[in-house]
Scaffold this active site. Structure first.
Site, mmCIF file in Angstrom:
data_model
loop_
_atom_site.group_PDB
_atom_site.id
_atom_site.type_symbol
_atom_site.label_atom_id
_atom_site.label_comp_id
_atom_site.label_asym_id
_atom_site.label_seq_id
_atom_site.Cartn_x
_atom_site.Cartn_y
_atom_site.Cartn_z
ATOM 1 N N GLY A 1 1.008 -1.363 0.195
ATOM 2 C CA GLY A 1 -0.140 -0.006 -0.055
ATOM 3 C C GLY A 1 0.878 1.263 0.085
ATOM 4 N N ILE B 1 2.205 2.842 2.362
ATOM 5 C CA ILE B 1 3.640 2.925 3.316
ATOM 6 C C ILE B 1 4.382 1.828 2.730
ATOM 7 C CG2 ILE B 1 4.309 2.407 5.575
ATOM 8 C CD1 ILE B 1 1.698 3.651 6.761
ATOM 9 N N THR C 1 5.848 -1.928 11.471
ATOM 10 C CA THR C 1 5.446 -0.457 11.810
ATOM 11 C C THR C 1 4.089 -0.620 11.708
ATOM 12 O OG1 THR C 1 6.151 0.121 9.451
ATOM 13 C CG2 THR C 1 7.670 0.557 11.314
ATOM 14 N N ARG D 1 0.853 -3.148 12.798
ATOM 15 C CA ARG D 1 0.214 -3.393 14.100
ATOM 16 C C ARG D 1 0.763 -4.483 14.878
ATOM 17 N NH1 ARG D 1 -1.774 0.976 13.498
ATOM 18 N NH2 ARG D 1 -3.985 1.538 13.879
ATOM 19 N N GLU E 1 -0.003 -3.267 24.057
ATOM 20 C CA GLU E 1 0.619 -1.937 24.322
ATOM 21 C C GLU E 1 -0.099 -0.983 25.456
ATOM 22 O OE1 GLU E 1 0.211 0.192 20.468
ATOM 23 O OE2 GLU E 1 1.539 -1.375 19.565
ATOM 24 N N HIS F 1 5.241 2.974 19.574
ATOM 25 C CA HIS F 1 4.367 3.191 18.491
ATOM 26 C C HIS F 1 4.101 4.712 18.162
ATOM 27 C CE1 HIS F 1 -0.147 1.557 17.264
ATOM 28 N NE2 HIS F 1 0.326 2.651 16.232
ATOM 29 N N ALA G 1 5.730 5.799 15.320
ATOM 30 C CA ALA G 1 6.018 6.128 13.848
ATOM 31 C C ALA G 1 5.328 7.096 13.002
ATOM 32 C CB ALA G 1 5.956 4.849 13.234
#
Length: 354
Positions: free
Chosen positions: A180, A182, A260, A262, A291, A310, A312
């Site tokens: 996608g 990213i 980066t 989930r 988390e 978390h 990024a």
């Protein structure tokens, strides 16, 4: 199931709350980042005729009561089926994130004629940059070597140097899972380091791989041939524990895993075992299965693991844009215009949005 849609142009509703005296809509803000309005998000809504209310009572009962008569919801975090059922007139909901894995029932939202928006394209570069930073940190053992120097051990030749196998990178292979926005940005950065790029994504046409310098391969080939593996997929039933014991068994012993997207995309117990047994070399993680990560998690004691909290997607520019974008989406929908990023696109067939 028969679905019932509101076939309408989104009409004005009188509402109370903070905002212009002639407010036509009521927008509820749930779990905002920082002080709501800091980046102009409140002004965007008020200029569109919205009265803005911040959720004060965050108990389930308080939230269910607050959403009953709203026209729009600006949210961060989970949206439950109970919340959707409690909404009597909501027309649009917009998240300040890309991932929508904590939204319980898109079918119900569509059935009720609610447009659901997320926030793609805002922090693509930030996440790709973080992915590359994690990869470089793992390849060059930056965290343990920096700590080694800070502890005053550089001059002590009796101390074992805190690094293991070091990849050259140039000419090596990165496997990108999920091509996608990213994933594409990661491929672009990888090319800059002279890496051969493999990618796996069954939902992307062949020409997209070619356009971004990536070779389309099966998941098995990617796992077997890659020196570095970077994950860029949404979290859903298909991708939960996408990387687990069988996948680690295919990887090279010098492989480095980067995540980066989930945390639950990776079976963390299997990752810990793979690292402890030398099945793979290292891991760079911006996300973990739970988390915040627990203080007794074995990953925290491993020199070959780099974990960031978390973050990024964060940059000063992205912080503002992720706050403005949901407000823009809500303002567009409530004034009869199509938002730019609709998750449940089928709902648009039943609404007269320009």
């Amino acid at each position: 199931m028969t679905q019932h849609f509101r076939r309408e142009t989104l009409t004005h509703q009188e509402s109370s709350g903070d905002g212009p005296k002639d407010a036509k809509f009521k927008v509820l803000v749930l779990n905002p980042w920082g002080s709501f309005g800091q980046y102009g998000e409140r002004a965007i809504l008020e200029n569109a005729g919205c009265a803005v209310e911040i959720v004060e009572d965050r108990t389930e009962e308080g939230i269910l009561r607050a959403v009953r008569d709203i026209d729009g919801l600006y949210f961060t975090g989970p949206v439950s089926r109970k919340m959707l059922l409690a909404m009597n007139q909501c027309k649009v909901m917009a998240a300040s994130s890309i991932g929508m894995d904590t939204f319980e029932d898109f079918d119900l939202a569509t059935e009720k004629g609610i447009v659901v928006c997320n926030c793609p394209g805002v922090f693509v570069d930030e996440v790709a940059n973080q992915g590359m930073a994690l990869l470089l940190a793992c390849v060059r053992w930056l965290v343990p070597t920096a700590n080694f120097v800070k502890e005053g051990s550089w001059a002590d030749r009796s101390r074992e140097r805190p690094w293991g196998y070091i990849h050259r990178m140039t000419g090596q292979t990165i496997g990108i899972v999920g091509l996608g926005d990213i994933g594409k940005a990661m491929a672009q950065r990888a090319a800059g380091f002279g890496l051969r790029v493999l990618a796996h994504d069954p939902y992307i046409p062949a020409e997209t791989f070619k356009a971004h310098g990536a070779e389309s391969v099966s998941m098995g080939k990617l796992l077997q041939d890659s020196d570095f593996i970077s994950l860029h997929v949404p979290l859903n039933k298909e991708t939960r524990h996408l990387i687990s014991g069988p996948q680690f068994a295919l990887m090279k012993p010098e492989a480095i895993l980067i995540n980066t997207c989930r945390g639950p995309v990776v079976d963390e117990a299997a990752l810990i075992t793979a690292l402890q047994n030398g099945r793979i070399l290292a891991a760079g993680l911006d996300v973990t299965e739970v988390e915040p990560v627990a203080s007794d998690n074995p990953l925290l004691k491993m020199d070959n693991v780099v974990i960031s909290p978390h973050m990024a997607s964060i940059s000063e520019w992205a912080n503002g844009e992720r706050r403005r974008r949901p407000a823009q989406e809500i303002a567009a929908a409530l004034t009869g215009h199509q938002p730019r990023a609709v998750w449940n696109k089928e709902v648009l067939e039943h609404l007269n949005l320009k």
